[in-house]
Design a protein around this motif. Structure first.
Motif, mmCIF file in Angstrom:
data_model
loop_
_atom_site.group_PDB
_atom_site.id
_atom_site.type_symbol
_atom_site.label_atom_id
_atom_site.label_comp_id
_atom_site.label_asym_id
_atom_site.label_seq_id
_atom_site.Cartn_x
_atom_site.Cartn_y
_atom_site.Cartn_z
ATOM 1 N N ARG A 354 0.816 -0.745 -0.148
ATOM 2 C CA ARG A 354 -0.164 -0.202 0.037
ATOM 3 C C ARG A 354 0.899 1.483 -0.141
ATOM 4 O O ARG A 354 0.870 2.223 -0.774
ATOM 5 C CB ARG A 354 -1.062 -0.121 1.560
ATOM 6 N N MET A 357 2.073 1.800 -3.714
ATOM 7 C CA MET A 357 1.075 1.931 -4.726
ATOM 8 C C MET A 357 0.724 3.453 -4.394
ATOM 9 O O MET A 357 1.086 4.789 -4.721
ATOM 10 C CB MET A 357 0.459 1.441 -4.376
ATOM 11 N N GLU A 360 4.200 6.054 -5.113
ATOM 12 C CA GLU A 360 4.228 6.377 -6.490
ATOM 13 C C GLU A 360 2.675 7.042 -7.315
ATOM 14 O O GLU A 360 3.358 7.755 -8.536
ATOM 15 C CB GLU A 360 3.492 4.737 -7.233
ATOM 16 N N ASN A 361 1.629 6.606 -6.230
ATOM 17 C CA ASN A 361 0.699 8.168 -7.142
ATOM 18 C C ASN A 361 0.950 9.550 -6.442
ATOM 19 O O ASN A 361 0.769 10.975 -7.171
ATOM 20 C CB ASN A 361 -0.465 8.321 -6.517
#
Length: 361
Positions: A354, A357, A360-361
């Motif tokens: 999590r 992710m 990366e966003n």
């Protein structure tokens, strides 16, 4: 300048250590917040372990230990000089490697040939003689699973010619053999420095474990000894047959010579002695041939005796056999710890994924 660099390095180390401690604290608080989930997983795992311990059948362990001393090249040196006088080479310096040498022994006892020979051997069950293969099918309840299949009622009667087996019998026997080698049979050398070999069979039937272990070892030893001494035995058999034939001829010639001498009672007639002299000469030739054959026979027997490996069974399985069963407390602890560890790994992995992710966003 150098002092500034050193201060920068120290500050960086302090920051890194501080960040590490902060990160560990975050993980600790995160896992502490999930204590209920971890406890539930541990309880479920402990319950599964206890269930497994309750439903798992007993296993009976039969262990047989034997020691083997193979023929050594030096042991034949005492006879090499004597044998060479008669044109026989005992092969004292051959230094051949036996089937049981090194790791070959373990593979030999687990070969399909040895295991199948053992499975087709007899065992007394309830006053009836059946094959070990049928006993294996019985206590594993395989026949119950075949009620609605074409192989229902398949058996391996003791004494049936192996060449007459059907395709179904061949297939099932091969499956049994593979299962035994994979799950039931263990062959090892407890101490690599010694010649002791341990053969252990673990199964759900006490009689099967004991008889299979003993039969496997005995058949392997017989096969190995026969193979090891086959060439020498062939030579001994031929020499023995020749010696027996010459002995019969020599005995017949002795009787014939005695009859001829009894008939030639007139010393004046020298012509009558020719037959006697001829038979005496033939008897002498037979005696010489018989003497040489007997000498060669005895030397060949010594050679075969030296080539025959000395195999002595040390410990045999004795009833009642050792029982292996998963303990309830042990199953509870293993199940709970394993389930808790898997739950921790899942929670940590999910949070790391999590965070990756989100980064990366």
């Amino acid at each position: 300048m150098e002092q500034s660099k050193q201060d920068a390095v120290n500050n960086s180390a302090e920051i890194s250590l501080k960040e590490l401690l902060i990160k560990l604290g975050e993980w600790w608080r995160f896992l502490l917040g999930k204590w209920l989930i971890i406890c539930i997983c541990g309880i479920v795992g402990a319950g599964l372990g206890l269930t497994l311990a309750l439903i798992k059948k007993k296993s009976y362990v039969a262990e047989l230990t034997f020691v083997m001393e193979d023929s050594k090249s030096s042991s034949l040196s005492a006879y090499a000089g004597l044998a060479s006088q008669f044109g026989i080479d005992l092969g004292a310096g051959s230094g051949d490697i036996g089937v049981f040498s090194g790791e070959n022994m373990q593979g030999f006892l687990k070969t399909r040939l040895m295991v199948e020979k053992t499975l087709l051997s007899p065992v007394m069950v309830g006053g009836k003689q059946i094959s070990l293969a049928d006993l294996y099918l019985d206590f594993n309840k395989w026949q119950n699973n075949w009620k609605d299949k074409p192989i229902a009622g398949l058996h391996f009667p003791y004494g049936q010619d192996r060449k007459s087996f059907t395709l179904q019998q061949d297939s099932v026997l091969n499956i049994i053999q593979e299962n035994i080698v994979k799950y039931n049979l263990e062959v090892a050398k407890p101490d690599k420095a010694l010649s002791f070999v341990s053969v252990k069979v673990t199964s759900g039937d006490e009689l099967f474990s004991k008889v299979f272990t003993e039969t496997l070892v005995n058949k392997a030893i017989d096969f190995y000894v026969d193979t090891k001494t086959k060439r020498s035995k062939t030579s001994v058999d031929k020499l023995q047959a020749t010696a027996d034939s010459l002995e019969v001829l020599l005995n017949n010639k002795s009787y014939s010579l005695a009859v001829t001498q009894d008939m030639n009672i007139n010393p004046v007639r020298q012509v009558s002695n020719v037959g006697t002299q001829k038979q005496q000469r033939e008897k002498l030739m037979l005696e010489t041939m018989y003497t040489e054959v007997v000498k060669n026979l005895e030397i060949s027997k010594m050679s075969m005796a030296q080539e025959t490996p000395l195999i002595q069974i040390v410990d045999t399985p004795i009833l009642p056999l050792k029982v292996e069963k998963l303990g309830k407390l042990k199953a509870l602890l293993i199940g709970g710890i394993l389930a808790g560890f898997l739950c921790l790994a899942w929670l940590i992995g999910r949070r790391i994924l999590r965070e990756v992710m989100q980064a990366e966003n």
